[in-house]
Write a protein that holds these residues in place. Structure first.
Motif, PDB file in Angstrom:
ATOM      1  N   SER A  76       0.816  -1.211   0.000  1.00 14.78           N
ATOM      2  CA  SER A  76       0.000   0.000   0.000  1.00 14.78           C
ATOM      3  C   SER A  76       0.852   1.264   0.000  1.00 14.78           C
ATOM      4  O   SER A  76       0.405   2.324  -0.463  1.00 14.78           O
ATOM      5  N   ASP A  77       2.085   1.185   0.518  1.00 15.52           N
ATOM      6  CA  ASP A  77       2.990   2.328   0.427  1.00 15.52           C
ATOM      7  C   ASP A  77       3.293   2.651  -1.031  1.00 15.52           C
ATOM      8  O   ASP A  77       3.480   3.815  -1.400  1.00 15.52           O
ATOM      9  N   ILE A  78       3.326   1.619  -1.861  1.00 14.44           N
ATOM     10  CA  ILE A  78       3.665   1.792  -3.271  1.00 14.44           C
ATOM     11  C   ILE A  78       2.443   2.232  -4.074  1.00 14.44           C
ATOM     12  O   ILE A  78       2.481   3.221  -4.813  1.00 14.44           O
ATOM     13  N   THR A  79       1.349   1.508  -3.968  1.00  9.47           N
ATOM     14  CA  THR A  79       0.185   1.747  -4.820  1.00  9.47           C
ATOM     15  C   THR A  79      -0.750   2.816  -4.280  1.00  9.47           C
ATOM     16  O   THR A  79      -1.537   3.392  -5.034  1.00  9.47           O
ATOM     17  N   GLY A  80      -0.708   3.070  -2.978  1.00  9.88           N
ATOM     18  CA  GLY A  80      -1.673   3.959  -2.343  1.00  9.88           C
ATOM     19  C   GLY A  80      -2.760   3.158  -1.643  1.00  9.88           C
ATOM     20  O   GLY A  80      -2.804   1.923  -1.741  1.00  9.88           O
ATOM     21  N   PHE A  81      -3.644   3.839  -0.955  1.00  7.33           N
ATOM     22  CA  PHE A  81      -4.673   3.156  -0.183  1.00  7.33           C
ATOM     23  C   PHE A  81      -5.876   4.072  -0.011  1.00  7.33           C
ATOM     24  O   PHE A  81      -5.805   5.285  -0.258  1.00  7.33           O
ATOM     25  N   SER A  82      -6.991   3.492   0.394  1.00  5.13           N
ATOM     26  CA  SER A  82      -8.224   4.245   0.617  1.00  5.13           C
ATOM     27  C   SER A  82      -8.449   4.436   2.108  1.00  5.13           C
ATOM     28  O   SER A  82      -8.227   3.509   2.900  1.00  5.13           O
ATOM     29  N   VAL A  83      -8.879   5.624   2.478  1.00  8.56           N
ATOM     30  CA  VAL A  83      -9.208   5.924   3.872  1.00  8.56           C
ATOM     31  C   VAL A  83     -10.589   6.575   3.911  1.00  8.56           C
ATOM     32  O   VAL A  83     -11.049   7.163   2.923  1.00  8.56           O
ATOM     33  N   VAL A  84     -11.237   6.458   5.040  1.00  7.43           N
ATOM     34  CA  VAL A  84     -12.568   7.021   5.197  1.00  7.43           C
ATOM     35  C   VAL A  84     -12.477   8.495   5.567  1.00  7.43           C
ATOM     36  O   VAL A  84     -11.762   8.871   6.498  1.00  7.43           O
ATOM     37  N   ASN A  85     -13.173   9.321   4.794  1.00  9.71           N
ATOM     38  CA  ASN A  85     -13.318  10.732   5.141  1.00  9.71           C
ATOM     39  C   ASN A  85     -14.503  10.847   6.098  1.00  9.71           C
ATOM     40  O   ASN A  85     -15.654  10.669   5.714  1.00  9.71           O
ATOM     41  N   PHE A  86     -14.222  11.112   7.369  1.00 10.05           N
ATOM     42  CA  PHE A  86     -15.273  11.105   8.379  1.00 10.05           C
ATOM     43  C   PHE A  86     -16.262  12.250   8.210  1.00 10.05           C
ATOM     44  O   PHE A  86     -17.356  12.218   8.768  1.00 10.05           O
ATOM     45  N   THR A  88     -17.474  13.200   5.129  1.00 11.87           N
ATOM     46  CA  THR A  88     -18.405  12.800   4.064  1.00 11.87           C
ATOM     47  C   THR A  88     -18.846  11.354   4.181  1.00 11.87           C
ATOM     48  O   THR A  88     -19.837  10.953   3.580  1.00 11.87           O
ATOM     49  N   GLY A  89     -18.093  10.554   4.955  1.00 11.47           N
ATOM     50  CA  GLY A  89     -18.413   9.138   5.078  1.00 11.47           C
ATOM     51  C   GLY A  89     -18.011   8.329   3.853  1.00 11.47           C
ATOM     52  O   GLY A  89     -18.403   7.159   3.744  1.00 11.47           O
ATOM     53  N   GLU A  90     -17.236   8.925   2.937  1.00 13.16           N
ATOM     54  CA  GLU A  90     -16.819   8.241   1.720  1.00 13.16           C
ATOM     55  C   GLU A  90     -15.330   7.914   1.763  1.00 13.16           C
ATOM     56  O   GLU A  90     -14.557   8.533   2.501  1.00 13.16           O
ATOM     57  N   LEU A  91     -14.967   6.912   0.938  1.00 15.76           N
ATOM     58  CA  LEU A  91     -13.562   6.543   0.839  1.00 15.76           C
ATOM     59  C   LEU A  91     -12.818   7.538  -0.045  1.00 15.76           C
ATOM     60  O   LEU A  91     -13.318   7.967  -1.078  1.00 15.76           O
ATOM     61  N   GLU A  92     -11.625   7.901   0.381  1.00 15.97           N
ATOM     62  CA  GLU A  92     -10.774   8.776  -0.400  1.00 15.97           C
ATOM     63  C   GLU A  92      -9.455   8.065  -0.684  1.00 15.97           C
ATOM     64  O   GLU A  92      -8.912   7.375   0.174  1.00 15.97           O
ATOM     65  N   TYR A  93      -8.971   8.246  -1.899  1.00 15.19           N
ATOM     66  CA  TYR A  93      -7.721   7.596  -2.299  1.00 15.19           C
ATOM     67  C   TYR A  93      -6.524   8.472  -1.930  1.00 15.19           C
ATOM     68  O   TYR A  93      -6.485   9.656  -2.246  1.00 15.19           O
ATOM     69  N   LYS A  94      -5.578   7.879  -1.243  1.00 13.73           N
ATOM     70  CA  LYS A  94      -4.326   8.541  -0.900  1.00 13.73           C
ATOM     71  C   LYS A  94      -3.237   7.972  -1.805  1.00 13.73           C
ATOM     72  O   LYS A  94      -2.980   6.774  -1.798  1.00 13.73           O
ATOM     73  N   GLN A  95      -2.644   8.833  -2.604  1.00 14.52           N
ATOM     74  CA  GLN A  95      -1.673   8.376  -3.585  1.00 14.52           C
ATOM     75  C   GLN A  95      -0.480   7.679  -2.938  1.00 14.52           C
ATOM     76  O   GLN A  95      -0.019   8.061  -1.866  1.00 14.52           O
ATOM     77  N   GLY A  96      -0.004   6.639  -3.639  1.00 14.16           N
ATOM     78  CA  GLY A  96       1.178   5.926  -3.204  1.00 14.16           C
ATOM     79  C   GLY A  96       2.442   6.547  -3.782  1.00 14.16           C
ATOM     80  O   GLY A  96       2.401   7.496  -4.565  1.00 14.16           O
ATOM     81  N   LEU A  97       3.575   5.985  -3.405  1.00 11.51           N
ATOM     82  CA  LEU A  97       4.861   6.524  -3.820  1.00 11.51           C
ATOM     83  C   LEU A  97       5.103   6.388  -5.316  1.00 11.51           C
ATOM     84  O   LEU A  97       5.922   7.102  -5.885  1.00 11.51           O
ATOM     85  N   VAL A  98       4.378   5.481  -5.965  1.00  9.57           N
ATOM     86  CA  VAL A  98       4.618   5.224  -7.384  1.00  9.57           C
ATOM     87  C   VAL A  98       3.966   6.258  -8.289  1.00  9.57           C
ATOM     88  O   VAL A  98       4.248   6.297  -9.493  1.00  9.57           O
ATOM     89  N   MET A  99       3.126   7.119  -7.728  1.00  7.12           N
ATOM     90  CA  MET A  99       2.415   8.101  -8.534  1.00  7.12           C
ATOM     91  C   MET A  99       3.362   9.216  -8.986  1.00  7.12           C
ATOM     92  O   MET A  99       3.440  10.290  -8.391  1.00  7.12           O
ATOM     93  N   VAL A 130      -6.792   0.083  -6.774  1.00  8.62           N
ATOM     94  CA  VAL A 130      -6.945   0.064  -5.319  1.00  8.62           C
ATOM     95  C   VAL A 130      -8.427   0.003  -4.997  1.00  8.62           C
ATOM     96  O   VAL A 130      -9.202   0.873  -5.439  1.00  8.62           O
ATOM     97  N   ASP A 131      -8.850  -1.036  -4.265  1.00  5.94           N
ATOM     98  CA  ASP A 131     -10.258  -1.215  -3.901  1.00  5.94           C
ATOM     99  C   ASP A 131     -11.173  -1.172  -5.120  1.00  5.94           C
ATOM    100  O   ASP A 131     -12.252  -0.557  -5.093  1.00  5.94           O
TER     101      ASP A 131
END
Length: 230
Positions: A76-86, A88-99, A130-131
């Protein structure tokens, strides 16, 4: 065609100001870029693998990221990951190092095969998933990877699927006595030892289109078929 040759020569000269005695390696790296590939640079520590890759990256006016691969790096450090925006209650993508357009994967074989596998999709397809959501890489996308010899401690052999993503594996030999003298002069003199920008991403894309128009003799195509046939 002449403009492409001038840019390639300018890149070679610019990198050669920083990296001494690696003309063959520089040529193979430039061929890799024109062929829309990725390059793996291998040899013992301290011979200038990272300097060579960094000099090429800094010669191009493209976004650049360096990833120091260690055993604790996760996919996930490489590709990025999704986290919950509290909020909006929606998932947000956090870019990984490969971007990035140019990615220096430094000592790629010091991380686990699981983390190495996170590069398989992006090196082949130019995207990460991702997801269930796909994110495209900015063009041109180039991976410059370095690795230490597999017999050294703390290394993991690259699987065949990973090696297949690289167009060339470039060996960087130890400098000669004359080259060592030139390196000492470069690193202790008044020069800053930093490559300057020569061309941008649009130039690389244009050069790739020209390279695709170069005719290939039928005899060469036939020989390639023979080599690839089981």
């Amino acid at each position: 065609m002449q403009a492409t040759q001038r840019v390639a020569q300018a890149l070679t000269r610019n990198i050669g100001k920083v990296v001494i005695g690696k003309e063959t390696a520089i040529e193979l790296m430039l061929n890799t870029i024109l062929c829309k590939g990725h390059v793996l640079i291998e040899d013992v520590p301290g011979v200038g693998k990272t300097t060579l890759a960094s000099a090429l990256a800094r010669s191009l006016d493209c976004s650049f990221k360096r990833i120091q691969f260690t055993p604790d790096i996760t996919p996930s450090d490489i590709t990025g990951f999704s986290v919950v925006n509290f909020k909006t209650g929606e998932l947000e993508y956090k870019q990984g190092l490969v971007m990035s357009q140019i990615v220096l994967a430094d000592e790629i074989n010091r991380t686990s095969p699981k983390t190495q596998s996170s590069l398989l999709e992006v090196m082949e397809e130019g995207q990460v998933t991702v997801d269930g959501v796909t994110y495209r890489m900015p063009a041109p996308f180039i991976v410059l990877a370095t690795q230490n010899p597999v017999e050294q401690e703390g290394t993991y052999p690259l699987p065949e699927a990973q090696l297949d993503r690289f167009l060339f594996k470039v060996n960087v030999p130890f400098p000669s006595l004359e080259e060592l003298g030139a390196i000492v002069d470069l690193t202790t003199g008044g020069a800053d030892g930093v490559a300057s920008q020569v061309c941008g991403g649009a130039d690389i894309l244009a050069m790739r289109e020209i390279a695709r128009q170069v005719p290939v003799a039928q005899a060469v195509v036939t020989q390639v078929h023979r080599l690839c046939s089981p």
